[in-house]
Design an enzyme around this catalytic site. Structure first.
Site, PDB file in Angstrom:
ATOM      1  CG  ASP A  17      -1.596  -1.316   1.485  1.00 29.83           C
ATOM      2  OD1 ASP A  17      -1.944  -1.997   0.502  1.00 29.83           O
ATOM      3  OD2 ASP A  17      -1.773  -1.673   2.656  1.00 29.83           O
ATOM      4  CD  GLU A 194      -8.598  -3.643  -0.514  1.00 30.28           C
ATOM      5  OE1 GLU A 194      -9.300  -3.847   0.503  1.00 30.28           O
ATOM      6  OE2 GLU A 194      -7.551  -4.280  -0.758  1.00 30.28           O
TER       7      GLU A 194
END
Length: 315
Positions: A17, A194
């Protein structure tokens, strides 16, 4: 790809991420999810390639009990109205999947050496107290907006929502359902939308996001709207029917996703994570080898980004 826009691969090891913020001081500030899921790291460098060897500074650690006690995920560093903010997701120490969105603030000029303060949970507009994560923020037309992933009590999976921001820590008005996992490539393993990331170019706003589970199936989708449209009107948004970035068997890169965007001179750069092997034993979330990578990209004749394929590891 021009040689001056080639980056180390991996850019930073074992950082999922990844989020990169290019500040006016000329430094690239990097953060990401660390394998222990227990703290938030910042590092900085004058070039993307120097992030690999830059010093790591822990600016915050998880709580020993209660809220913010586990699964510290997907931190993002933003500069709003002259102050620093880190948005991140965290679970509870007793229930690691009780994920919510939280924010830290730093009023000092230097976010690495400055003092950080907890400002608590960022609550969604609808008042739904449910699984939520991956908040990003952006400015357009003088207003700030938040985009995040949330799972309500139905079978639709985690969806993307969007709302205007009243302040860096509070949303206002009605939240809009921006995207839900509807295509097969968004529902492999789990039904997932997401990790939203925002890119502006040529009068358009693009929002990339990640879909499916965190194995080799993980991939990136994309939505777009005209910059001057009403961003909280769902009719302003369009969704690509196919992934825009996905596993490359040729380059031995698997499950690319949860990206951010930055600049290198005049070029836009995609920063993302991927693994260099397909098969994983057990839960992919327990596998630490999602490495951060970067690649510069161009646009097609219609002004849409062309991300190509994940870059191979350096040889």
């Amino acid at each position: 790809m021009d040689s001056e826009y080639r980056y180390r691969s991996p850019l930073v090891y074992q950082r999922a991420d990844p989020f990169v913020y290019l500040h006016t001081d000329g430094y690239y500030y990097f953060t990401g999810t660390i394998p222990q899921y227990d703290s938030i790291e910042l590092r900085r460098a004058k070039s993307l390639n120097e992030l690999l060897t830059a010093n790591s500074h822990i600016i915050w650690r998880k709580h020993f009990s209660g809220a913010m006690g586990s699964h510290i995920w997907a931190p993002e560093l933003h500069r709003i109205n002259g102050r620093w903010y880190v948005y991140f997701a965290a679970g509870g120490s007793e229930d690691v999947w009780d994920l919510r969105m939280y924010v830290l603030e730093c009023g000092d000029d230097d976010p690495i050496m400055g003092e950080w303060h907890e400002l608590g949970e960022v609550k969604t507009c609808a008042g739904e107290h449910s699984f939520a994560l991956d908040m990003t923020v952006f400015e357009n037309g003088g207003s700030h907006y938040a985009v995040w992933a949330q799972k309500l009590d139905d079978d639709s999976g985690s969806c993307l929502y969007m709302a205007r921001m009243k302040s860096p820590t509070e949303l206002e008005g009605k939240q809009m359902l921006l995207s839900k996992p509807e295509y097969d490539w968004e529902r492999r393993g789990f039904a997932v939308n997401e990790g939203p990331a925002v890119l502006k170019h040529g009068g358009k706003i693009f929002i990339t996001y990640s879909a499916s589970d965190t194995s080799w199936r993980y991939c990136m989708g994309m939505l777009w709207a005209e910059e001057k449209s009403d961003l909280l009107d769902i009719s302003s948004w369009h969704k690509c029917e196919r992934p825009v970035f996905e596993t490359s068997e040729k380059n031995s890169q698997y499950g690319p996703g949860h990206n951010s965007f930055t600049k290198d001179g005049d070029r836009d750069v995609l920063v993302y994570h991927s693994r260099n092997y397909r098969e994983i034993n057990g839960d992919p979330l327990n596998d630490p080898n999602r490495h951060a990578r970067a690649k510069a990209f161009d646009y097609d004749e219609n002004g849409f980004p062309v991300f190509g394929e994940p870059v191979p590891d350096d040889i």
